[in-house]
Structures are given as C-alpha cells and as structure tokens.
Design a protein around this motif. Structure first.
Motif, PDB file in Angstrom:
ATOM      1  N   PHE B  33       0.836  -1.200   0.000  1.00  0.00           N
ATOM      2  CA  PHE B  33       0.000   0.000   0.000  1.00  0.00           C
ATOM      3  C   PHE B  33       0.872   1.252   0.000  1.00  0.00           C
ATOM      4  CE2 PHE B  33      -3.712  -2.458   1.381  1.00  0.00           C
ATOM      5  CZ  PHE B  33      -3.117  -3.528   2.031  1.00  0.00           C
ATOM      6  N   TRP B  34       0.353   2.303  -0.617  1.00  0.00           N
ATOM      7  CA  TRP B  34       0.953   3.629  -0.500  1.00  0.00           C
ATOM      8  C   TRP B  34      -0.090   4.585   0.079  1.00  0.00           C
ATOM      9  CZ3 TRP B  34       5.659   5.396  -0.327  1.00  0.00           C
ATOM     10  CH2 TRP B  34       6.700   4.715  -0.983  1.00  0.00           C
ATOM     11  N   TYR B  35       0.315   5.294   1.154  1.00  0.00           N
ATOM     12  CA  TYR B  35      -0.525   6.303   1.786  1.00  0.00           C
ATOM     13  C   TYR B  35       0.206   7.638   1.764  1.00  0.00           C
ATOM     14  CZ  TYR B  35      -2.979   2.403   4.123  1.00  0.00           C
ATOM     15  OH  TYR B  35      -3.689   1.258   4.407  1.00  0.00           O
ATOM     16  N   ARG B  36      -0.579   8.705   1.839  1.00  0.00           N
ATOM     17  CA  ARG B  36       0.022   9.979   2.203  1.00  0.00           C
ATOM     18  C   ARG B  36      -0.588  10.428   3.523  1.00  0.00           C
ATOM     19  NH1 ARG B  36      -0.943  15.037  -1.736  1.00  0.00           N
ATOM     20  NH2 ARG B  36      -0.548  16.201   0.192  1.00  0.00           N
ATOM     21  N   GLN B  37       0.254  11.071   4.330  1.00  0.00           N
ATOM     22  CA  GLN B  37      -0.166  11.499   5.654  1.00  0.00           C
ATOM     23  C   GLN B  37       0.003  12.999   5.752  1.00  0.00           C
ATOM     24  OE1 GLN B  37       2.062   9.864   8.975  1.00  0.00           O
ATOM     25  NE2 GLN B  37       0.450  10.404  10.409  1.00  0.00           N
ATOM     26  N   ARG B  44      -4.295   8.590   4.086  1.00  0.00           N
ATOM     27  CA  ARG B  44      -5.180   8.428   2.923  1.00  0.00           C
ATOM     28  C   ARG B  44      -4.517   7.511   1.898  1.00  0.00           C
ATOM     29  NH1 ARG B  44      -6.513  14.272   0.929  1.00  0.00           N
ATOM     30  NH2 ARG B  44      -4.339  14.618   1.559  1.00  0.00           N
ATOM     31  N   LEU B  45      -5.280   6.519   1.447  1.00  0.00           N
ATOM     32  CA  LEU B  45      -4.747   5.506   0.541  1.00  0.00           C
ATOM     33  C   LEU B  45      -4.658   6.040  -0.881  1.00  0.00           C
ATOM     34  CD1 LEU B  45      -3.873   2.513   0.263  1.00  0.00           C
ATOM     35  CD2 LEU B  45      -6.291   1.989  -0.189  1.00  0.00           C
ATOM     36  N   LYS B  57      -6.655   1.502  -7.555  1.00  0.00           N
ATOM     37  CA  LYS B  57      -6.689   2.879  -7.057  1.00  0.00           C
ATOM     38  C   LYS B  57      -7.258   2.897  -5.656  1.00  0.00           C
ATOM     39  CE  LYS B  57      -7.215   5.052 -11.589  1.00  0.00           C
ATOM     40  NZ  LYS B  57      -8.088   5.855 -12.469  1.00  0.00           N
ATOM     41  N   GLY B  58      -6.684   3.782  -4.856  1.00  0.00           N
ATOM     42  CA  GLY B  58      -7.230   4.040  -3.540  1.00  0.00           C
ATOM     43  C   GLY B  58      -8.143   5.244  -3.581  1.00  0.00           C
ATOM     44  N   ASP B  59      -8.119   6.026  -2.519  1.00  0.00           N
ATOM     45  CA  ASP B  59      -9.035   7.167  -2.413  1.00  0.00           C
ATOM     46  C   ASP B  59      -8.538   8.420  -3.135  1.00  0.00           C
ATOM     47  OD1 ASP B  59      -9.488   6.051   0.940  1.00  0.00           O
ATOM     48  OD2 ASP B  59     -10.810   5.706  -0.780  1.00  0.00           O
ATOM     49  N   ILE B  60      -7.215   8.559  -3.274  1.00  0.00           N
ATOM     50  CA  ILE B  60      -6.665   9.786  -3.880  1.00  0.00           C
ATOM     51  C   ILE B  60      -5.587   9.460  -4.912  1.00  0.00           C
ATOM     52  CG2 ILE B  60      -7.247  11.364  -1.981  1.00  0.00           C
ATOM     53  CD1 ILE B  60      -4.298  10.948  -1.004  1.00  0.00           C
ATOM     54  N   PRO B  61      -5.922   8.778  -5.998  1.00  0.00           N
ATOM     55  CA  PRO B  61      -4.889   8.363  -6.959  1.00  0.00           C
ATOM     56  C   PRO B  61      -4.443   9.442  -7.955  1.00  0.00           C
ATOM     57  CG  PRO B  61      -7.040   7.633  -7.675  1.00  0.00           C
ATOM     58  CD  PRO B  61      -7.247   8.306  -6.338  1.00  0.00           C
ATOM     59  N   ASN B  84       1.273  20.806  -4.177  1.00  0.00           N
ATOM     60  CA  ASN B  84       0.260  20.192  -3.305  1.00  0.00           C
ATOM     61  C   ASN B  84       0.524  18.702  -3.054  1.00  0.00           C
ATOM     62  OD1 ASN B  84      -0.597  19.000  -5.671  1.00  0.00           O
ATOM     63  ND2 ASN B  84      -2.514  20.148  -5.811  1.00  0.00           N
ATOM     64  N   GLN B  85       1.608  18.189  -3.605  1.00  0.00           N
ATOM     65  CA  GLN B  85       2.010  16.824  -3.305  1.00  0.00           C
ATOM     66  C   GLN B  85       3.107  16.781  -2.238  1.00  0.00           C
ATOM     67  OE1 GLN B  85       2.685  15.622  -7.501  1.00  0.00           O
ATOM     68  NE2 GLN B  85       1.043  14.129  -7.191  1.00  0.00           N
TER      69      GLN B  85
END
Lengths: 113, 112
Positions: B33-37, B44-45, B57-61, B84-85
């Motif tokens: 998995f890849w998340y951003r925090q 968020r996945l 795809k997760g929630d914010i691909p 914004n990344q």
C-alpha cells in the motif's frame, strides 16, 4: 464507501489518568477494527485490534470496545504514562483478502507528567 | 520481524519533476500500500497492490501512478510533481488474508 470518524483530534491527560478515543464507522459490513500508534517521527504500529464477533478486547493497560449496533468502537488506555504520548489512528476494514483499511484522522494524545 | 524500508527519509524536488518513491518489504507479503499522511487528514490511501503487476486505485490516486514488477517492491511515481504533493508518504505491506499492515519509516517529500 466506508467512512471513519475519530474524536477527539487532541487529548491531554495527566499521568495516571485514563484516556478514551472514539471512532464511528459507516459501513455495517466492516468487521475488523485496528488501532495504530504513531510516536513522533516514527512509523505507525498496530497496538490492538478487534473483530466484529467480539465486544471487547484487553491487553494490559489498553482495551478496545465495539458496539456493532451503534457502529462505534473505542480505545481505552488506563494509568497513562508519558510514553503513551503519540498520535493514535483507528481504522475499519471489510472482509476480503486485500486487507484495505480506512483510517480515521488521528488523535494526538499528550500525557503530562 | 517484518521489515519495510523506503528509499529516502527526506526528498526535495522541483515542480514538474518526475519523482520515484521506492518501498521494499522482506517478508514475502502479497499486499502493498501507498498512503500519504497530512496533518489533520490522517492516512489516505493512494494505491494498493495485491500481487505482482496488479494495482488498484485508492481514495486519492490523481497525480500518482505505481509499479509492482517484483513481489517485494512497490514504487510510487509522481509523474509531474506539484507543490500540493508535498507530504509524508508511507508504504505498508500485509500478508494475504491478514489485516495487520506493517509500515515503512516514511518519506517526507517537499516539492518546491
């Protein structure tokens, strides 16, 4: 899809007091509810989890309760210590082998000596 | 002990650059998995993978892609980095059928 709400966002307690963090979920198909602890600058780590066929689980000073009817679950920490200070995340997951978790936004717990 | 490592702890890139974040796990886990925090937004996945060459795809691909050519390695790609990344990126892995996810140490990415 699943949505997990977590409260409070910050919590400050005196050493020795209890701390309670609450989460609600939206999808009644969710059946697995873990709690992760993230200390400052470190990775999240699983501290306790509960499955939907169990109402309560305890591990030393930490316990988790689950109310399936109300769709909420809570983390209870008793006799808090300064090393309990961290950000705590709840999560929910449905069945299936992929293990996707939907996380709450986190609670920053501060334990004052 | 499960070990999940990420290629960099800190990374600074310029807007428009292509960015690669690497994650490696040594426990033969099928799921990665890849998340951003981000502060106040939790984890968020972005993407996940349950097998080699498979991705979901997760929630914010948006703005991201992934690659899983080998079971132990899962790469996150920012095709054209934007400010914004700027975020903390966390990789995780788990065994098929197990819900416990093991996280890497994170990569703090700053896009200028």
């Amino acid at each position: 899809g699943e949505n997990v709400e977590q409260h409070p966002s910050t919590l400050s307690v005196q050493e020795g007091d209890s701390a309670v963090i609450k989460c609600t979920y939206s999808d009644s198909a969710s059946n697995y509810f873990p709690w992760y602890k993230q200390e400052l600058g470190k990775r999240p780590q699983l501290i306790i989890d509960i499955r939907s066929n169990v109402g309560e689980k305890k591990d030393q000073r930490i316990a988790v309760t689950l109310n399936k009817t109300a769709k909420h679950f809570s983390l209870h920490i008793t006799e808090t210590q300064p090393e309990d200070s961290a950000v705590y995340f709840c999560a929910a997951s449905k069945g299936g082998s992929q293990g996707n978790l939907i996380f709450g936004k986190g609670t920053k717990l501060s334990v004052k000596p | 002990d499960v070990k999940v490592t990420q290629s960099s702890r800190y990374l600074v890139k310029r807007t428009g650059e292509k960015v690669f974040l690497e994650c490696v796990q040594d426990m033969d886990h099928e799921n990665m998995f890849w998340y951003r925090q981000d502060p106040g937004l939790g984890l968020r996945l972005i993407y996940f993978s349950y097998d080699v060459k498979m991705k979901e795809k997760g929630d914010i691909p948006e703005g991201y892609s992934v690659s899983r050519e080998k079971k132990e390695r899962f790469s996150l790609i920012l095709e054209s980095a934007s400010t914004n990344q700027t975020s903390m990126y966390l990789c995780a892995s788990s065994l098929i059928g197990s819900k416990e996810q093991f996280f890497g140490p994170g990569t703090r990415l700053t896009v200028l």
